[in-house]
Design a protein around this motif. Structure first.
Motif, PDB file in Angstrom:
ATOM      1  N   ALA A 155       0.838  -1.201   0.000  1.00 15.67           N
ATOM      2  CA  ALA A 155       0.000   0.000   0.000  1.00 15.67           C
ATOM      3  C   ALA A 155       0.871   1.248   0.000  1.00 15.67           C
ATOM      4  N   ARG A 156       1.922   1.235   0.812  1.00 12.10           N
ATOM      5  CA  ARG A 156       2.856   2.366   0.885  1.00 12.10           C
ATOM      6  C   ARG A 156       3.501   2.602  -0.486  1.00 12.10           C
ATOM      7  N   GLU A 157       3.933   1.531  -1.126  1.00 14.47           N
ATOM      8  CA  GLU A 157       4.556   1.649  -2.452  1.00 14.47           C
ATOM      9  C   GLU A 157       3.565   2.175  -3.485  1.00 14.47           C
ATOM     10  N   ALA A 158       2.327   1.676  -3.456  1.00 11.96           N
ATOM     11  CA  ALA A 158       1.311   2.108  -4.421  1.00 11.96           C
ATOM     12  C   ALA A 158       0.971   3.586  -4.229  1.00 11.96           C
ATOM     13  N   LEU A 159       0.852   4.012  -2.980  1.00 10.74           N
ATOM     14  CA  LEU A 159       0.542   5.412  -2.726  1.00 10.74           C
ATOM     15  C   LEU A 159       1.712   6.306  -3.129  1.00 10.74           C
ATOM     16  N   THR A 160       2.919   5.862  -2.881  1.00 12.89           N
ATOM     17  CA  THR A 160       4.095   6.630  -3.298  1.00 12.89           C
ATOM     18  C   THR A 160       4.104   6.799  -4.812  1.00 12.89           C
ATOM     19  N   GLU A 161       3.767   5.737  -5.531  1.00  8.26           N
ATOM     20  CA  GLU A 161       3.694   5.801  -6.997  1.00  8.26           C
ATOM     21  C   GLU A 161       2.623   6.794  -7.450  1.00  8.26           C
ATOM     22  N   ALA A 162       1.474   6.777  -6.792  1.00  3.47           N
ATOM     23  CA  ALA A 162       0.396   7.714  -7.143  1.00  3.47           C
ATOM     24  C   ALA A 162       0.803   9.148  -6.859  1.00  3.47           C
ATOM     25  N   LEU A 163       1.521   9.356  -5.756  1.00  5.69           N
ATOM     26  CA  LEU A 163       1.933  10.712  -5.381  1.00  5.69           C
ATOM     27  C   LEU A 163       3.007  11.280  -6.309  1.00  5.69           C
ATOM     28  N   VAL A 164       3.746  10.417  -6.981  1.00  4.01           N
ATOM     29  CA  VAL A 164       4.691  10.904  -7.991  1.00  4.01           C
ATOM     30  C   VAL A 164       3.908  11.614  -9.098  1.00  4.01           C
ATOM     31  N   LEU A 165       2.756  11.054  -9.446  1.00  7.25           N
ATOM     32  CA  LEU A 165       1.921  11.651 -10.484  1.00  7.25           C
ATOM     33  C   LEU A 165       1.139  12.855  -9.968  1.00  7.25           C
ATOM     34  N   ASN A 166       0.592  12.728  -8.763  1.00  5.57           N
ATOM     35  CA  ASN A 166      -0.194  13.818  -8.178  1.00  5.57           C
ATOM     36  C   ASN A 166       0.185  13.991  -6.709  1.00  5.57           C
ATOM     37  N   PRO A 167       1.092  14.916  -6.427  1.00  6.31           N
ATOM     38  CA  PRO A 167       1.540  15.111  -5.046  1.00  6.31           C
ATOM     39  C   PRO A 167       0.473  15.730  -4.138  1.00  6.31           C
ATOM     40  N   TRP A 168      -0.667  16.118  -4.699  1.00 10.68           N
ATOM     41  CA  TRP A 168      -1.728  16.763  -3.926  1.00 10.68           C
ATOM     42  C   TRP A 168      -2.846  15.816  -3.507  1.00 10.68           C
ATOM     43  N   LEU A 169      -2.696  14.529  -3.761  1.00 12.39           N
ATOM     44  CA  LEU A 169      -3.758  13.590  -3.389  1.00 12.39           C
ATOM     45  C   LEU A 169      -4.094  13.718  -1.906  1.00 12.39           C
ATOM     46  N   PRO A 170      -5.376  13.696  -1.548  1.00 16.35           N
ATOM     47  CA  PRO A 170      -5.744  13.754  -0.126  1.00 16.35           C
ATOM     48  C   PRO A 170      -5.116  12.626   0.686  1.00 16.35           C
ATOM     49  N   GLU A 171      -4.885  11.488   0.049  1.00 18.78           N
ATOM     50  CA  GLU A 171      -4.313  10.331   0.739  1.00 18.78           C
ATOM     51  C   GLU A 171      -2.855  10.532   1.126  1.00 18.78           C
ATOM     52  N   ARG A 172      -2.240  11.635   0.679  1.00 26.20           N
ATOM     53  CA  ARG A 172      -0.819  11.878   0.982  1.00 26.20           C
ATOM     54  C   ARG A 172      -0.567  11.905   2.490  1.00 26.20           C
ATOM     55  N   HIS A 173      -1.570  12.273   3.240  1.00 27.63           N
ATOM     56  CA  HIS A 173      -1.423  12.365   4.700  1.00 27.63           C
ATOM     57  C   HIS A 173      -1.212  10.989   5.346  1.00 27.63           C
ATOM     58  N   LEU A 174      -1.568   9.941   4.627  1.00 29.16           N
ATOM     59  CA  LEU A 174      -1.332   8.597   5.158  1.00 29.16           C
ATOM     60  C   LEU A 174       0.157   8.283   5.273  1.00 29.16           C
ATOM     61  N   LEU A 175       0.980   8.967   4.476  1.00 33.41           N
ATOM     62  CA  LEU A 175       2.429   8.738   4.512  1.00 33.41           C
ATOM     63  C   LEU A 175       3.148   9.671   5.488  1.00 33.41           C
ATOM     64  N   ALA A 176       2.440  10.648   6.015  1.00 34.22           N
ATOM     65  CA  ALA A 176       3.046  11.596   6.954  1.00 34.22           C
ATOM     66  C   ALA A 176       3.331  10.889   8.281  1.00 34.22           C
ATOM     67  N   PRO A 177       4.262  11.414   9.072  1.00 36.21           N
ATOM     68  CA  PRO A 177       4.521  10.815  10.388  1.00 36.21           C
ATOM     69  C   PRO A 177       3.213  10.657  11.171  1.00 36.21           C
ATOM     70  N   GLY A 178       3.007   9.458  11.675  1.00 35.36           N
ATOM     71  CA  GLY A 178       1.784   9.153  12.411  1.00 35.36           C
ATOM     72  C   GLY A 178       0.678   8.614  11.523  1.00 35.36           C
ATOM     73  N   GLY A 179       0.846   8.712  10.207  1.00 38.87           N
ATOM     74  CA  GLY A 179      -0.159   8.201   9.272  1.00 38.87           C
ATOM     75  C   GLY A 179      -0.115   6.688   9.190  1.00 38.87           C
ATOM     76  N   LEU A 180      -1.185   6.115   8.717  1.00 43.83           N
ATOM     77  CA  LEU A 180      -1.286   4.652   8.635  1.00 43.83           C
ATOM     78  C   LEU A 180      -0.216   4.022   7.743  1.00 43.83           C
ATOM     79  N   LEU A 181       0.317   4.805   6.795  1.00 39.07           N
ATOM     80  CA  LEU A 181       1.328   4.272   5.886  1.00 39.07           C
ATOM     81  C   LEU A 181       2.678   4.943   6.076  1.00 39.07           C
ATOM     82  N   ALA A 182       2.861   5.618   7.191  1.00 45.56           N
ATOM     83  CA  ALA A 182       4.144   6.263   7.454  1.00 45.56           C
ATOM     84  C   ALA A 182       5.240   5.200   7.441  1.00 45.56           C
ATOM     85  N   PRO A 183       6.371   5.509   6.828  1.00 41.49           N
ATOM     86  CA  PRO A 183       7.471   4.548   6.822  1.00 41.49           C
ATOM     87  C   PRO A 183       7.846   4.165   8.261  1.00 41.49           C
ATOM     88  N   PRO A 184       8.244   2.913   8.452  1.00 44.72           N
ATOM     89  CA  PRO A 184       8.618   2.459   9.807  1.00 44.72           C
ATOM     90  C   PRO A 184       9.664   3.391  10.420  1.00 44.72           C
TER      91      PRO A 184
END
Length: 188
Positions: A155-184
């Motif tokens: 999921a983290r990899e897929a969202l990162t790929e999507a954000l390369v195309l659109n860095p403004w996706l609302p889901e970007r917050h999932l990768l932020a510190p504390g987000g469900l997809l934040a890197p370990p």
């Protein structure tokens, strides 16, 4: 035997008029979507990015022909009214009628995602992405679906790929510190 088969085919065509027709070829919006991806990557505000994203949706939801458009619109209305089974039935018909139209798969995936049938959603998202590799919404939907399946790293990899195309996706917050997809190691 041949006469029976002809009568059966005619009966099916009467009960399902789409079965007797061929889906028109979908408009080729690849260059337009690519241009919008380039614009959204340079967007300076979320409002600007949202306007560009809306233009992408206009292209993705440009169904091939009147009948396909009617099916797409009906399915989306049913989904918005939370008639998920009706929406699923409509999108099944759309995908059967126009198997080369990516948005049919993407919309059916969304309905399956809402029904929490993540496995079925993932199959359709993969089909949509295969047909339309820069379909940012399908890419981000794939990330959310993988998250629903508990496949966090994918999921983290897929969202990162999507954000390369659109860095403004609302889901970007999932990768932020504390987000469900934040890197370990980057949690709060």
């Amino acid at each position: 035997m041949f006469r029976f088969a002809a009568i059966l085919s005619a009966a099916i065509a009467v009960t399902n008029p789409l079965s007797a027709q061929t889906c028109p070829e979908a408009a080729d919006h690849v260059a337009e979507v690519d241009a919008l991806v380039a614009q959204i990557q340079k967007a300076e505000t979320e409002q600007e990015a949202r306007a560009i994203s809306n233009q992408m949706w206009e292209l993705w939801t440009d169904a091939p022909g009147e009948q396909a458009q009617a099916l797409l619109d009906r399915g989306m209305r049913r989904r918005e009214a939370w008639d998920l089974l009706g929406a699923l039935e409509t999108f099944n018909t759309l995908v059967e009628f126009c198997p080369a139209y990516a948005e049919g798969y993407n919309q059916r995936a969304f309905v399956n995602f809402l029904r929490q049938n993540f496995s079925a959603a993932l199959v359709d998202l993969d089909a949509a992405i295969a047909l339309s590799p820069n379909h940012v919404a399908a890419l981000s939907g794939r990330a959310l679906t993988l998250l629903g399946l508990g496949r966090t790293e994918e999921a983290r990899e897929a969202l990162t790929e999507a954000l390369v195309l659109n860095p403004w996706l609302p889901e970007r917050h999932l990768l932020a510190p504390g987000g469900l997809l934040a890197p370990p190691g980057e949690d709060i």
